[in-house]
Design a protein around this motif. Structure first.
Motif, mmCIF file in Angstrom:
data_model
loop_
_atom_site.group_PDB
_atom_site.id
_atom_site.type_symbol
_atom_site.label_atom_id
_atom_site.label_comp_id
_atom_site.label_asym_id
_atom_site.label_seq_id
_atom_site.Cartn_x
_atom_site.Cartn_y
_atom_site.Cartn_z
ATOM 1 N N LEU A 516 3.303 -2.715 -1.026
ATOM 2 C CA LEU A 516 4.330 -1.662 -1.046
ATOM 3 C C LEU A 516 5.169 -1.969 0.391
ATOM 4 O O LEU A 516 4.766 -2.734 1.197
ATOM 5 C CB LEU A 516 3.862 -0.070 -0.927
ATOM 6 N N GLU A 517 6.356 -1.358 0.508
ATOM 7 C CA GLU A 517 7.075 -1.762 1.460
ATOM 8 C C GLU A 517 6.659 -0.792 2.835
ATOM 9 O O GLU A 517 6.204 0.307 2.399
ATOM 10 C CB GLU A 517 8.613 -1.405 1.315
ATOM 11 N N ASP A 570 3.518 1.286 9.220
ATOM 12 C CA ASP A 570 4.282 0.311 9.952
ATOM 13 C C ASP A 570 3.830 -1.050 9.930
ATOM 14 O O ASP A 570 2.473 -1.211 10.236
ATOM 15 C CB ASP A 570 4.536 0.756 11.551
ATOM 16 N N ARG A 571 4.465 -1.979 9.475
ATOM 17 C CA ARG A 571 3.877 -3.218 9.540
ATOM 18 C C ARG A 571 3.624 -3.901 10.874
ATOM 19 O O ARG A 571 2.829 -4.727 10.884
ATOM 20 C CB ARG A 571 4.914 -4.200 8.557
ATOM 21 N N TYR A 604 -1.087 -4.262 1.194
ATOM 22 C CA TYR A 604 -0.261 -5.380 1.669
ATOM 23 C C TYR A 604 1.234 -4.878 1.906
ATOM 24 O O TYR A 604 1.817 -4.258 1.078
ATOM 25 C CB TYR A 604 0.016 -6.497 0.745
ATOM 26 N N LEU A 605 1.639 -4.642 3.263
ATOM 27 C CA LEU A 605 3.044 -4.057 3.719
ATOM 28 C C LEU A 605 4.037 -5.005 3.646
ATOM 29 O O LEU A 605 3.893 -5.986 4.366
ATOM 30 C CB LEU A 605 2.702 -3.611 5.122
ATOM 31 N N ILE A 606 5.144 -4.710 2.928
ATOM 32 C CA ILE A 606 6.265 -5.671 2.716
ATOM 33 C C ILE A 606 7.108 -5.289 3.744
ATOM 34 O O ILE A 606 7.495 -4.083 3.960
ATOM 35 C CB ILE A 606 6.847 -5.587 1.258
ATOM 36 N N ASP A 607 7.824 -6.425 4.582
ATOM 37 C CA ASP A 607 8.421 -5.967 5.765
ATOM 38 C C ASP A 607 9.832 -5.673 5.533
ATOM 39 O O ASP A 607 10.422 -6.016 4.599
ATOM 40 C CB ASP A 607 8.647 -7.455 6.827
#
Length: 916
Positions: A516-517, A570-571, A604-607
């Motif tokens: 996800l973002e 926050d990535r 998994y964080l999408i920037d």
């Protein structure tokens, strides 16, 4: 022989069949065709029957006897195909000997060989015809027969061949046979040797050889005058079986009268030795179930008597057998070789494990009436063969096992095997033949008890299998003997029940990954992370909780495992590694006892473009002239592609002086150059704002300030020292003022040093001693550190406590003495200290210091407090703390008036007196 020739007669005391004499045997290293002897001699009777054999010649052609033919030059004797010489008709020999030649010839090569045959006629009626004296024959000795005492035989003489083709030797005197163990009386006459020349001259006879003049000495003796030879003691054939002597005849002067003749004496064997077994106990073995005729072992007995006679011929027999089961004659023995073999069937180790057999050995060819015997024991062990299959002691066995347990013994299988324990025929091998297709169990063998241990090797699941029905077969390491079949009791059934236990819940997808973002709002539902309880037959509830949430960003529903955000993700956080945030959750049931399992969730964080770029560097330096150098600038962005470069670098329009003085030139997507637009800019530090924009969607911008130092540069483009200072923000006037202050400070320091040196010089030029009336100062000089005081010194401090004991102090005039010195005279209120030796260098040093202090105009007033360094505890000098006290106490200070002006002042201050 002619009657006129010289003859030596030999009188034999023993006669009988004569043994063939083996004279000078020549070793034949290689095969050579010819007769075994050059001449043959035999003793015959005077009357010979037709066809009677007299001797046998031996001939070798190296190719066998085939094709060899014999013939003789005599009409009375012929030679057979095997070399046997026999009479062709009935004969009566009129003379003392008969001689002829035997010829052997080969048809193929036509080669011929000759041998001489000489037959001697025995002049006794008791001599057995047909007993031959043949070279090479030693086993044809007849039993001795006592002859008449006056039997005469001629001494051999050298004669012509008398028609013989060749004759190399004289005929040989037949051997003399002597029975062993004779009882005597001794000496016992054996033979008489006589030469016919003793009628003309006196002759002396002698014998030489082993048994005469060689060890063993004097077994045989001879009468030198009569020629009678004797044996002096009983003979032992086992000690020596034969003797070879030579008889000599010489005249009284020692001259040889006759050629020496050979005498062969053979000791006739008697049965005087029992058979002796090599071992008293023999150990052998035979497999059980062996067929009759199976070889078991060999026993051997030796007899010291002559093995060619019955005395040494041993025969064996079995005397007893223990036990006599299943037959009293289970074994037999070869009477000649001693080989023991089975003779009956029925050997069974499980019934009889060992037999003891008594073996008897008897000589005289086993004649129990005349032979000598001996016995030995043969122990025959019946060795085990696998003739008994292993059998289970029960047809079924039972056990139980908790689920999820391994390496656990759930049942013990007992077997019975009658074969040899702890042997391959007894050791059990177990095999599961049905009921366990997945291989959850194995059966291991206990090496001590031979039991089968049913062991869990793969965890079982109660929810899949509640019980197992195994079929186990047992066998031996060694295969069964031929003809033996497996028993129906070699197979058994094993029932194993599985016990249900509380199993922990588990997360089916572990580790679970979602994408996800970053920056999603708080309270957003991310996923459902639920666990499964494997206990389907138990009614249990599963509760969820967090084990690890480093940033505390997540929340999990305790009932259904739904996960939502508790903060903004926050990535760019420090808790993110490789764009992944990891959290661990716990799922626990309410069983007894409770069980729990863990699961890991990876996010998994999408920037997204949530970070504006920052200008680099923050500070820089440039020359006043724009053409010499420029400043390379770039940007740093916490985001990742595509939310980073290429960047756009711009100068703001406000204030206008920025764009008037500076310019930005783009180098590539990440770098640009900042340089002066004007030809000259005054040295100093300038804040230059620059706006940097990234390539995100939407793009983000940020204006950063870069501090630029502008300074004068040399020809190489480097800032000069003055230029660097100027660039720091100081004008020329400020720089000149700083330099003037530095010069003034250096001048003041120099003047102070000169003044100090001058004062030191004046101090040393003054007199060391002054008049006491003019010196109103009272001081104590402070010296350097003296360590820990009197405790850590080896000095005698009493020297310092009595300065009046020093010679140079006592010799001073009263007017010259320091006014602050103690009086020389005795003081009643203080004990007088004993005199001490001259203090030496230390005392001189202290006295000089005292004089210098008295004449020092810079010393402090005499009534000031004297400060000494710490000298340690335990000093015998007492305390001077009263000098620092404002109260005088009860002490009398009047005696200080006599110590000079300095101490007089102290007396006035502390003693209450008036000042002079």
């Amino acid at each position: 022989m002619t009657a006129g020739s010289g003859v030596l007669l030999v009188l034999l005391s023993l006669s009988g069949a004569l043994r063939a004499h083996n004279g000078d045997l020549t070793a034949r290293e290689t095969c050579k065709a010819g007769f075994s002897e050059e001449d043959y001699t035999a003793l015959i009777s005077q009357n010979i029957l037709e066809g009677e054999k007299v001797l046998k010649v031996k001939f070798s052609s190296c190719l066998g006897t085939k094709g060899t033919h014999y013939e003789t030059n005599s009409m009375d004797f012929k030679v057979g195909a095997d070399g046997t010489v026999f009479a062709t008709r009935e004969l009566r020999i009129p003379s003392e000997q008969v001689a002829f030649t035997v010829t052997a010839w080969d048809h193929q090569t036509a080669e011929r060989w000759d041998a001489a045959v000489r037959l001697l006629v025995a002049q006794t009626s008791s001599t057995h015809s047909g007993h031959k004296l043949q070279k090479g024959k030693k086993n044809t000795v007849p039993d001795p027969v006592q002859p008449p005492k006056d039997t005469l035989l001629p001494w051999p003489q050298h004669q012509s061949s008398n028609g013989l083709r060749r004759q190399k030797r004289d005929w040989v005197i037949p051997p003399i046979n002597v029975p062993e163990n004779s009882r005597g009386p001794f000496p016992q006459q054996l033979v008489r040797i006589r030469s016919d020349k003793d009628n003309d001259i006196p002759i002396r006879y002698s014998i030489t050889g082993v048994g005469a003049d060689q060890p063993p000495m004097e077994v045989f003796s001879i009468d030198s005058m009569s020629g009678r030879m004797y044996v002096t003691r009983p003979m032992d054939r086992e000690e020596r079986a034969s003797y070879h002597l030579r008889a000599h005849a010489v005249d009284m002067n020692g001259n040889k009268v006759e050629n020496p003749i050979d005498l062969y004496i053979y000791v006739i064997d008697m049965n005087d030795n029992r058979p002796e077994f090599l071992n008293q106990v023999y150990n052998g073995s035979v497999d059980e179930g062996s067929k009759p005729g199976t070889y078991v072992m060999t026993v051997t007995a030796n007899d010291a008597d002559d093995a060619t006679t019955a005395n040494g011929m041993v025969r064996y027999r079995i005397v007893t057998q223990t036990p006599q089961s299943p037959s009293q004659n289970m074994f037999t023995i070869n009477s000649e070789t001693g080989d023991i073999v089975t003779v009956a069937a029925g050997l069974d180790r499980e019934k009889v494990q060992q037999y003891m057999v008594i073996i008897q050995a008897t000589d005289m060819e086993g004649n129990l009436n005349y032979g000598l015997s001996n016995t030995a024991t043969a122990i025959i062990t019946v060795t085990d063969v696998n003739d008994n299959p292993p059998e289970f002691t029960a047809s079924t066995y039972a056990g139980e096992v908790p689920e999820n347990r391994v390496e656990m013994v759930v049942a013990n299988l007992t077997v019975m095997d009658r074969d040899q324990p702890h042997s391959p025929n007894w050791n059990a091998v177990y095999r599961i033949i049905s009921g366990d297709p997945s291989g959850h169990f194995s059966v291991r063998t206990d090496p001590t008890t031979n039991e089968g241990m049913v062991t869990v090797v793969k965890a079982v699941d109660y929810e899949l299998n509640r019980a197992f029905m195994l079929t186990v077969m047992v066998s031996n390491q060694a295969p069964l003997a031929s003809g033996i079949q497996m028993s129906f009791q070699s197979t058994a059934g094993v029932t194993i029940s599985v016990m249900d236990i509380n199993e922990a819940p588990y997360f089916p997808s572990n580790h679970k990954l979602i994408r996800l973002e970053e920056g999603v709002p708080t309270g957003t539902v991310l996923t459902t992370f639920s666990a499964v309880d494997p206990d389907r037959f138990m009614q249990q509830a599963v509760r969820y909780s967090k084990l690890s949430d480093p940033a505390n960003w997540l929340h999990i529903n305790a009932t259904n495992g739904q996960i939502s955000t508790a903060a903004v993700l926050d990535r760019e956080s420090l808790y993110i590694k490789n764009n992944v945030y990891e959290a661990t959750f716990l799922a626990a049931d309410n069983g007894i006892p409770p069980a729990s399992g863990t699961g890991t969730l990876q996010i998994y964080l999408i920037d997204i473009n949530d970070n504006a770029p920052e200008l680099l560097p923050k500070e820089a330096q440039v020359c006043e002239k724009p053409s010499l150098n420029a400043i390379n600038i770039t940007a740093a962005d916490a985001d990742v592609d595509p939310n980073i470069g290429p960047y756009v670098f711009e100068l703001p329009f406000v204030p206008a002086s920025v764009r008037n003085n500076w310019t930005v030139t783009r180098l590539n997507g990440d770098y640009a150059q900042l340089s002066l637009r004007v030809l000259h800019l005054e040295a100093g530090v300038y804040d230059v704002p620059i706006t940097v924009t990234d390539s995100g969607n939407p793009p983000l911008s940020h204006t950063s300030i870069i501090k630029v130092k502008v300074c004068p540069c040399d020809d190489n483009g480097d800032c000069t020292t003055v230029g660097a200072v100027a660039a720091a923000g100081l004008g020329t006037g400020a720089i000149v003022a700083i330099l003037i202050c530095i010069v003034m400070l250096l001048t003041m320091v120099l003047l102070f040093v000169m003044w100090m040196k001058r004062r030191e010089k004046e101090r040393h030029t003054k007199q060391l001693l002054i008049d006491p009336e003019d010196d109103v100062r009272d001081n104590i000089l402070k010296y350097d550190e003296e360590g820990g005081g009197e405790e850590d010194q080896d000095y005698d401090l009493s020297q310092l406590q009595q300065p009046e004991a020093m010679e140079h102090v006592l010799s001073k005039a009263p007017g010259v003495r320091r006014v602050d010195e103690r009086p020389v005279g005795a003081e009643p209120q203080y004990p007088v200290r004993p005199l001490v030796p001259h203090p030496g260098d230390i005392g001189d040093f202290i006295n000089e210091g005292l004089r210098a202090a008295d004449n020092d105009p810079t010393a402090p007033p005499y009534d000031s407090l004297l400060v000494f360094d710490y000298e340690g505890s335990g000093s015998t000098a007492g305390s001077v703390s009263s000098l620092d006290s404002s109260s005088s106490g009860d002490q009398d200070y009047d005696y200080l008036n006599d110590w000079g002006p300095r101490f007089k002042k102290l007396a006035d201050m502390y003693g209450g007196g008036e000042e002079d």
